[in-house]
Design a protein around this motif. Structure first.
Motif, PDB file in Angstrom:
ATOM      1  N   ILE A  78      -0.852  -2.517  -1.875  1.00  0.00           N
ATOM      2  CA  ILE A  78      -0.653  -0.960  -2.458  1.00  0.00           C
ATOM      3  C   ILE A  78       0.548  -0.774  -3.290  1.00  0.00           C
ATOM      4  O   ILE A  78       1.646  -1.202  -2.848  1.00  0.00           O
ATOM      5  CB  ILE A  78      -0.680  -0.025  -1.219  1.00  0.00           C
ATOM      6  N   THR A  79       0.346  -0.012  -4.355  1.00  0.00           N
ATOM      7  CA  THR A  79       1.495  -0.132  -5.378  1.00  0.00           C
ATOM      8  C   THR A  79       1.667   1.362  -5.792  1.00  0.00           C
ATOM      9  O   THR A  79       0.668   2.109  -5.694  1.00  0.00           O
ATOM     10  CB  THR A  79       1.432  -1.035  -6.700  1.00  0.00           C
ATOM     11  N   GLY A  80       2.844   1.750  -5.978  1.00  0.00           N
ATOM     12  CA  GLY A  80       3.138   3.082  -6.662  1.00  0.00           C
ATOM     13  C   GLY A  80       4.596   3.396  -6.916  1.00  0.00           C
ATOM     14  O   GLY A  80       5.313   2.641  -6.873  1.00  0.00           O
ATOM     15  N   THR A  81       4.994   4.823  -7.353  1.00  0.00           N
ATOM     16  CA  THR A  81       6.133   5.051  -7.597  1.00  0.00           C
ATOM     17  C   THR A  81       6.507   6.305  -6.934  1.00  0.00           C
ATOM     18  O   THR A  81       5.675   7.156  -6.426  1.00  0.00           O
ATOM     19  CB  THR A  81       6.354   5.334  -9.262  1.00  0.00           C
ATOM     20  N   VAL A  82       7.813   6.323  -6.876  1.00  0.00           N
ATOM     21  CA  VAL A  82       8.299   7.532  -6.041  1.00  0.00           C
ATOM     22  C   VAL A  82       9.205   8.380  -7.195  1.00  0.00           C
ATOM     23  O   VAL A  82      10.076   7.825  -7.635  1.00  0.00           O
ATOM     24  CB  VAL A  82       9.100   7.535  -4.997  1.00  0.00           C
TER      25      VAL A  82
ATOM     26  N   PHE B 110      -7.824  -6.329  -1.678  1.00  0.00           N
ATOM     27  CA  PHE B 110      -8.025  -4.825  -1.818  1.00  0.00           C
ATOM     28  C   PHE B 110      -7.040  -4.139  -2.472  1.00  0.00           C
ATOM     29  O   PHE B 110      -5.811  -4.339  -1.964  1.00  0.00           O
ATOM     30  CB  PHE B 110      -8.458  -4.325  -0.657  1.00  0.00           C
ATOM     31  N   VAL B 111      -7.016  -3.794  -3.607  1.00  0.00           N
ATOM     32  CA  VAL B 111      -5.639  -3.227  -4.444  1.00  0.00           C
ATOM     33  C   VAL B 111      -6.068  -1.695  -4.583  1.00  0.00           C
ATOM     34  O   VAL B 111      -6.798  -1.239  -5.022  1.00  0.00           O
ATOM     35  CB  VAL B 111      -5.800  -3.913  -5.547  1.00  0.00           C
ATOM     36  N   VAL B 112      -5.053  -1.088  -4.451  1.00  0.00           N
ATOM     37  CA  VAL B 112      -4.741   0.323  -4.715  1.00  0.00           C
ATOM     38  C   VAL B 112      -3.375   0.477  -5.470  1.00  0.00           C
ATOM     39  O   VAL B 112      -2.433   0.280  -5.132  1.00  0.00           O
ATOM     40  CB  VAL B 112      -4.547   1.209  -3.318  1.00  0.00           C
ATOM     41  N   ASN B 113      -3.595   1.010  -6.810  1.00  0.00           N
ATOM     42  CA  ASN B 113      -2.520   1.077  -7.744  1.00  0.00           C
ATOM     43  C   ASN B 113      -2.362   2.776  -7.958  1.00  0.00           C
ATOM     44  O   ASN B 113      -3.286   3.282  -7.547  1.00  0.00           O
ATOM     45  CB  ASN B 113      -2.969   0.334  -9.011  1.00  0.00           C
ATOM     46  N   ASP B 114      -1.185   3.142  -8.271  1.00  0.00           N
ATOM     47  CA  ASP B 114      -0.844   4.448  -8.610  1.00  0.00           C
ATOM     48  C   ASP B 114      -0.951   5.297  -7.504  1.00  0.00           C
ATOM     49  O   ASP B 114      -1.406   6.386  -7.238  1.00  0.00           O
ATOM     50  CB  ASP B 114      -1.774   4.936  -9.705  1.00  0.00           C
ATOM     51  N   CYS B 115      -0.191   4.839  -6.003  1.00  0.00           N
ATOM     52  CA  CYS B 115      -0.298   5.596  -5.072  1.00  0.00           C
ATOM     53  C   CYS B 115       0.853   6.158  -5.051  1.00  0.00           C
ATOM     54  O   CYS B 115       2.053   5.738  -4.630  1.00  0.00           O
ATOM     55  CB  CYS B 115      -0.371   4.760  -3.671  1.00  0.00           C
TER      56      CYS B 115
END
Length: 141
Positions: free
Chosen positions: A36-40, A129-134
């Motif tokens: 899981i990737t994302g930004t804050v 299983f990849v979740v981008n833009d969390c």
């Protein structure tokens, strides 16, 4: 020769996309990876927030009372980016990701992600299983 190498490179780059859009059967007991990737960032200025704690919990889908199967904390880098990367069994999961600053300058925020080990987010070839833009946009208190 250069043109030949160019076409081979394109074909190799297209392979993961081709496999990720296909339906594959998940074999019980196999190890899988969850990424899981994302930004804050700041809600008003959209500036990336460094050093924000991102907490992750995963439970078997439908289990709201039991102890989480997986727990981890990561922190955002100087671009506000984070990555959660772990080995997992192929149980359907409900994951809660919470971003918040430990000194309480910003309000915390939650995202929920269902991991089904199928569909376009699942790369069956790599068992990932990849979740981008969390992503999170945090408001100041």
């Amino acid at each position: 020769m250069k043109r030949y190498l160019f076409y081979i490179s394109l074909m190799l780059l297209a392979l993961p996309a081709a496999f990720s859009c296909s339906e594959f059967t998940v074999n019980e007991g196999e190890d899988h990876r969850l990424v899981i990737t994302g930004t804050v960032s700041d809600f008003i200025t959209d500036a990336p927030l460094e050093g924000i704690k991102v907490s992750f919990e995963a439970r078997i889908k439908g289990d709201t009372k039991g102890k989480p199967l997986y727990e981890m904390n990561v922190y955002t880098d100087n671009h506000g980016a984070y990555i959660i990367d772990l080995q997992s069994y192929p149980n359907p999961l409900t994951c809660t990701i919470t971003a918040g600053q430990e000194d309480n300058t910003y309000k915390s925020s939650d995202n929920e992600v269902d991991v089904t080990w199928s569909g376009t987010a699942f790369d069956a070839f790599g068992q990932i299983f990849v979740v981008n833009d969390c992503n999170f946009k945090l408001e100041k208190k």
